[in-house]
Design a protein around this motif. Sequence first.
Motif, short mmCIF file in Angstrom:
data_model
loop_
_atom_site.label_atom_id
_atom_site.label_comp_id
_atom_site.label_asym_id
_atom_site.label_seq_id
_atom_site.Cartn_x
_atom_site.Cartn_y
_atom_site.Cartn_z
N ALA A 57 36.67 32.57 39.57
CA ALA A 57 37.36 32.47 38.28
C ALA A 57 36.42 31.94 37.20
N GLN A 58 35.42 31.19 37.60
CA GLN A 58 34.48 30.60 36.63
C GLN A 58 33.76 31.68 35.83
N TYR A 59 33.57 32.87 36.42
CA TYR A 59 32.89 33.94 35.70
C TYR A 59 33.82 34.56 34.66
N LEU A 112 30.68 30.05 33.84
CA LEU A 112 29.41 30.48 34.42
C LEU A 112 29.10 31.89 33.96
N LYS A 113 27.81 32.15 33.74
CA LYS A 113 27.41 33.50 33.32
C LYS A 113 27.51 34.42 34.54
N GLU A 114 28.02 35.62 34.32
CA GLU A 114 28.12 36.62 35.39
C GLU A 114 26.73 36.87 35.98
N HIS A 123 34.95 38.89 42.09
CA HIS A 123 34.80 39.21 40.66
C HIS A 123 34.03 40.49 40.34
N HIS A 124 33.53 41.24 41.33
CA HIS A 124 32.68 42.41 41.03
C HIS A 124 33.39 43.47 40.18
#
Length: 227
Positions: free
Chosen positions: A87-89, A94-96, A61-62
Amino acid sequence: MEVAPQVYQITRMMCNVFLVAEEELTLIDTGWRGSARRILDSVQKLGRSPEEITLIIITHHHPDHTGSLAELKRLTNAKVALHKADAQYFTGKLKEPPLFKGWYRPLNLLLWPILLFLRPKPADVDIILEDGDELPELGGLRVIHTPGHTPGSISLFSPKRRLIFTGDTTACFLPGRLSGPLRIFSFDMAQGRESVEKLAQLEFDILCMGHGSAVTQGAREKVQKLV
Ligand SMILES: [Zn+2]
Ligand SMILES: [Zn+2]
Protein backbone atom coordinates in the motif's frame (compact mmCIF):
# COMPACT_ATOMS: atom_id res chain seq x y z
CA MET A 1 -14.22 -19.51 -17.01
CA GLU A 2 -15.66 -21.01 -13.82
CA VAL A 3 -12.76 -22.58 -11.88
CA ALA A 4 -14.84 -23.45 -8.81
CA PRO A 5 -18.45 -22.79 -7.82
CA GLN A 6 -18.92 -19.00 -7.73
CA VAL A 7 -15.28 -18.37 -8.71
CA TYR A 8 -14.55 -17.15 -12.25
CA GLN A 9 -11.23 -16.54 -13.97
CA ILE A 10 -11.11 -13.65 -16.45
CA THR A 11 -7.94 -13.53 -18.56
CA ARG A 12 -6.66 -10.61 -20.61
CA MET A 13 -3.14 -10.19 -21.99
CA MET A 14 -1.92 -13.27 -20.11
CA CYS A 15 -3.00 -11.89 -16.76
CA ASN A 16 -5.82 -13.30 -14.62
CA VAL A 17 -8.46 -11.53 -12.62
CA PHE A 18 -10.78 -13.55 -10.37
CA LEU A 19 -14.41 -12.77 -9.73
CA VAL A 20 -16.06 -14.22 -6.64
CA ALA A 21 -19.79 -14.08 -7.28
CA GLU A 22 -21.67 -14.46 -4.03
CA GLU A 23 -24.46 -12.23 -2.74
CA GLU A 24 -22.02 -9.40 -3.35
CA LEU A 25 -19.23 -9.47 -5.93
CA THR A 26 -15.53 -9.40 -5.16
CA LEU A 27 -12.66 -8.99 -7.58
CA ILE A 28 -9.19 -10.29 -6.95
CA ASP A 29 -6.77 -8.10 -8.94
CA THR A 30 -7.69 -5.89 -11.88
CA GLY A 31 -5.42 -6.79 -14.81
CA TRP A 32 -3.46 -4.39 -17.01
CA ARG A 33 -4.62 -0.88 -17.81
CA GLY A 34 -7.58 -1.06 -20.17
CA SER A 35 -9.03 -4.30 -18.72
CA ALA A 36 -12.04 -2.75 -16.95
CA ARG A 37 -14.44 -3.12 -19.88
CA ARG A 38 -13.58 -6.80 -20.35
CA ILE A 39 -14.03 -7.48 -16.62
CA LEU A 40 -17.36 -5.65 -16.41
CA ASP A 41 -18.63 -7.41 -19.56
CA SER A 42 -17.93 -10.72 -17.83
CA VAL A 43 -19.84 -9.51 -14.78
CA GLN A 44 -22.80 -8.59 -16.98
CA LYS A 45 -22.68 -11.94 -18.78
CA LEU A 46 -23.37 -13.55 -15.40
CA GLY A 47 -26.49 -11.38 -15.12
CA ARG A 48 -24.91 -9.21 -12.45
CA SER A 49 -24.16 -5.49 -12.44
CA PRO A 50 -20.92 -3.55 -11.81
CA GLU A 51 -22.55 -1.81 -8.82
CA GLU A 52 -22.64 -5.17 -7.06
CA ILE A 53 -18.83 -5.23 -6.87
CA THR A 54 -18.16 -4.11 -3.32
CA LEU A 55 -14.58 -5.21 -2.79
CA ILE A 56 -11.39 -5.38 -4.86
CA ILE A 57 -8.54 -7.27 -3.23
CA ILE A 58 -5.10 -6.67 -4.72
CA THR A 59 -2.56 -9.50 -4.37
CA HIS A 60 0.40 -7.15 -5.00
CA HIS A 61 1.19 -3.76 -6.49
CA HIS A 62 2.51 -4.74 -9.98
CA PRO A 63 0.97 -2.97 -13.02
CA ASP A 64 -0.54 -6.18 -14.47
CA HIS A 65 -2.61 -6.56 -11.26
CA THR A 66 -3.43 -2.93 -10.49
CA GLY A 67 -3.62 -1.44 -14.00
CA SER A 68 -7.41 -1.11 -14.09
CA LEU A 69 -7.89 -0.45 -10.40
CA ALA A 70 -8.58 3.30 -10.67
CA GLU A 71 -11.10 2.78 -13.48
CA LEU A 72 -12.88 -0.10 -11.74
CA LYS A 73 -13.06 1.88 -8.53
CA ARG A 74 -14.75 4.68 -10.44
CA LEU A 75 -17.24 2.35 -12.18
CA THR A 76 -18.21 0.21 -9.17
CA ASN A 77 -18.96 0.57 -5.47
CA ALA A 78 -15.81 -1.26 -4.49
CA LYS A 79 -13.51 -0.65 -1.59
CA VAL A 80 -9.88 -1.53 -2.24
CA ALA A 81 -7.90 -3.82 0.04
CA LEU A 82 -4.21 -4.67 -0.06
CA HIS A 83 -1.33 -5.49 2.23
CA LYS A 84 0.25 -2.63 4.11
CA ALA A 85 3.74 -3.24 2.65
CA ASP A 86 2.49 -2.73 -0.93
CA ALA A 87 0.00 0.00 0.00
CA GLN A 88 2.97 2.30 0.61
CA TYR A 89 3.55 2.51 -3.15
CA PHE A 90 -0.03 3.65 -3.69
CA THR A 91 -0.06 6.30 -1.03
CA GLY A 92 3.21 7.77 -2.35
CA LYS A 93 5.08 6.97 0.89
CA LEU A 94 7.53 4.91 -1.12
CA LYS A 95 8.56 5.39 -4.74
CA GLU A 96 7.43 2.55 -7.01
CA PRO A 97 10.52 0.34 -7.51
CA PRO A 98 11.64 -0.60 -11.06
CA LEU A 99 9.69 -3.58 -12.45
CA PHE A 100 12.69 -5.57 -13.74
CA LYS A 101 15.07 -6.86 -11.09
CA GLY A 102 18.67 -8.10 -10.85
CA TRP A 103 20.37 -8.88 -14.18
CA TYR A 104 17.27 -7.71 -16.03
CA ARG A 105 17.46 -4.14 -14.71
CA PRO A 106 18.62 -2.59 -18.04
CA LEU A 107 15.17 -3.49 -19.41
CA ASN A 108 13.70 -0.77 -17.20
CA LEU A 109 15.57 1.78 -19.30
CA LEU A 110 15.08 0.06 -22.64
CA LEU A 111 11.35 -0.39 -22.19
CA TRP A 112 10.57 2.85 -20.35
CA PRO A 113 7.99 4.17 -22.87
CA ILE A 114 6.00 0.92 -22.61
CA LEU A 115 6.31 0.84 -18.82
CA LEU A 116 5.15 4.43 -18.63
CA PHE A 117 2.16 3.63 -20.84
CA LEU A 118 1.22 0.63 -18.67
CA ARG A 119 1.67 2.47 -15.39
CA PRO A 120 -1.49 2.31 -13.28
CA LYS A 121 -3.27 5.51 -12.36
CA PRO A 122 -3.22 6.13 -8.61
CA ALA A 123 -6.18 4.86 -6.59
CA ASP A 124 -7.13 5.17 -2.95
CA VAL A 125 -6.67 2.24 -0.62
CA ASP A 126 -9.57 1.71 1.80
CA ILE A 127 -8.59 -1.41 3.73
CA ILE A 128 -5.06 -2.27 4.82
CA LEU A 129 -4.54 -6.00 5.15
CA GLU A 130 -2.16 -7.92 7.38
CA ASP A 131 -1.22 -11.56 7.74
CA GLY A 132 -4.00 -13.49 9.50
CA ASP A 133 -6.81 -11.09 8.63
CA GLU A 134 -10.01 -12.81 7.56
CA LEU A 135 -12.47 -11.58 4.96
CA PRO A 136 -16.03 -12.97 4.71
CA GLU A 137 -15.80 -14.25 1.09
CA LEU A 138 -15.99 -17.99 0.31
CA GLY A 139 -16.85 -18.98 3.87
CA GLY A 140 -13.85 -17.06 5.25
CA LEU A 141 -10.91 -15.92 3.18
CA ARG A 142 -7.69 -15.80 5.16
CA VAL A 143 -4.95 -13.33 4.27
CA ILE A 144 -1.57 -15.07 4.15
CA HIS A 145 1.40 -12.73 3.80
CA THR A 146 3.62 -14.33 1.14
CA PRO A 147 6.37 -11.75 0.50
CA GLY A 148 9.21 -12.14 -1.97
CA HIS A 149 7.68 -11.35 -5.33
CA THR A 150 6.89 -7.96 -3.77
CA PRO A 151 7.19 -6.98 -0.08
CA GLY A 152 3.41 -6.93 0.34
CA SER A 153 2.39 -9.95 -1.78
CA ILE A 154 -0.51 -11.84 -0.28
CA SER A 155 -2.29 -15.11 -0.89
CA LEU A 156 -5.96 -15.57 -0.04
CA PHE A 157 -6.96 -18.92 1.39
CA SER A 158 -10.43 -20.35 1.84
CA PRO A 159 -10.09 -23.42 4.12
CA LYS A 160 -13.78 -24.17 3.71
CA ARG A 161 -13.58 -24.30 -0.10
CA ARG A 162 -10.01 -25.69 -0.11
CA LEU A 163 -9.07 -22.97 -2.56
CA ILE A 164 -6.23 -20.48 -2.66
CA PHE A 165 -5.38 -17.38 -4.72
CA THR A 166 -1.63 -16.80 -4.81
CA GLY A 167 -1.17 -13.79 -7.13
CA ASP A 168 2.37 -14.15 -8.52
CA THR A 169 3.82 -16.14 -5.61
CA THR A 170 3.25 -19.13 -7.87
CA ALA A 171 2.80 -18.99 -11.64
CA CYS A 172 2.15 -21.31 -14.55
CA PHE A 173 3.42 -19.66 -17.74
CA LEU A 174 3.85 -22.97 -19.58
CA PRO A 175 1.02 -25.53 -19.39
CA GLY A 176 1.63 -27.96 -16.55
CA ARG A 177 4.82 -26.16 -15.44
CA LEU A 178 4.15 -24.70 -12.02
CA SER A 179 6.81 -22.29 -10.76
CA GLY A 180 7.46 -20.03 -7.82
CA PRO A 181 7.79 -16.26 -8.21
CA LEU A 182 9.65 -15.27 -11.39
CA ARG A 183 13.18 -13.97 -10.69
CA ILE A 184 12.96 -11.27 -13.37
CA PHE A 185 10.20 -9.40 -11.50
CA SER A 186 10.78 -10.48 -7.90
CA PHE A 187 12.01 -8.33 -5.06
CA ASP A 188 13.58 -11.09 -2.92
CA MET A 189 13.83 -14.65 -4.26
CA ALA A 190 14.88 -16.27 -0.95
CA GLN A 191 11.83 -14.77 0.72
CA GLY A 192 9.72 -15.88 -2.25
CA ARG A 193 10.86 -19.49 -1.83
CA GLU A 194 9.99 -19.35 1.88
CA SER A 195 6.55 -18.12 0.92
CA VAL A 196 6.00 -21.08 -1.43
CA GLU A 197 7.02 -23.37 1.48
CA LYS A 198 4.45 -21.62 3.63
CA LEU A 199 1.77 -22.26 0.98
CA ALA A 200 2.68 -25.97 0.76
CA GLN A 201 1.62 -26.41 4.38
CA LEU A 202 -1.95 -25.32 3.74
CA GLU A 203 -4.77 -27.70 2.85
CA PHE A 204 -6.14 -26.84 -0.59
CA ASP A 205 -7.17 -28.59 -3.80
CA ILE A 206 -7.63 -25.57 -6.09
CA LEU A 207 -4.90 -23.08 -6.91
CA CYS A 208 -5.72 -19.79 -8.67
CA MET A 209 -2.76 -17.75 -9.94
CA GLY A 210 -2.12 -14.42 -11.59
CA HIS A 211 -0.77 -16.11 -14.72
CA GLY A 212 -1.71 -19.42 -16.34
CA SER A 213 -4.57 -21.83 -15.85
CA ALA A 214 -5.88 -22.60 -12.40
CA VAL A 215 -4.96 -26.00 -10.97
CA THR A 216 -8.29 -27.56 -10.07
CA GLN A 217 -7.21 -30.92 -8.66
CA GLY A 218 -4.42 -31.99 -6.31
CA ALA A 219 -2.98 -28.49 -6.19
CA ARG A 220 -1.34 -28.84 -2.79
CA GLU A 221 0.67 -31.87 -3.94
CA LYS A 222 1.87 -29.89 -6.95
CA VAL A 223 3.05 -27.03 -4.71
CA GLN A 224 4.73 -29.54 -2.37
CA LYS A 225 6.52 -31.05 -5.36
CA LEU A 226 7.65 -27.58 -6.38
CA VAL A 227 9.09 -27.01 -2.89
ZN1 LIG B 1 3.81 -9.52 -10.14
ZN1 LIG C 1 1.68 -10.66 -12.56
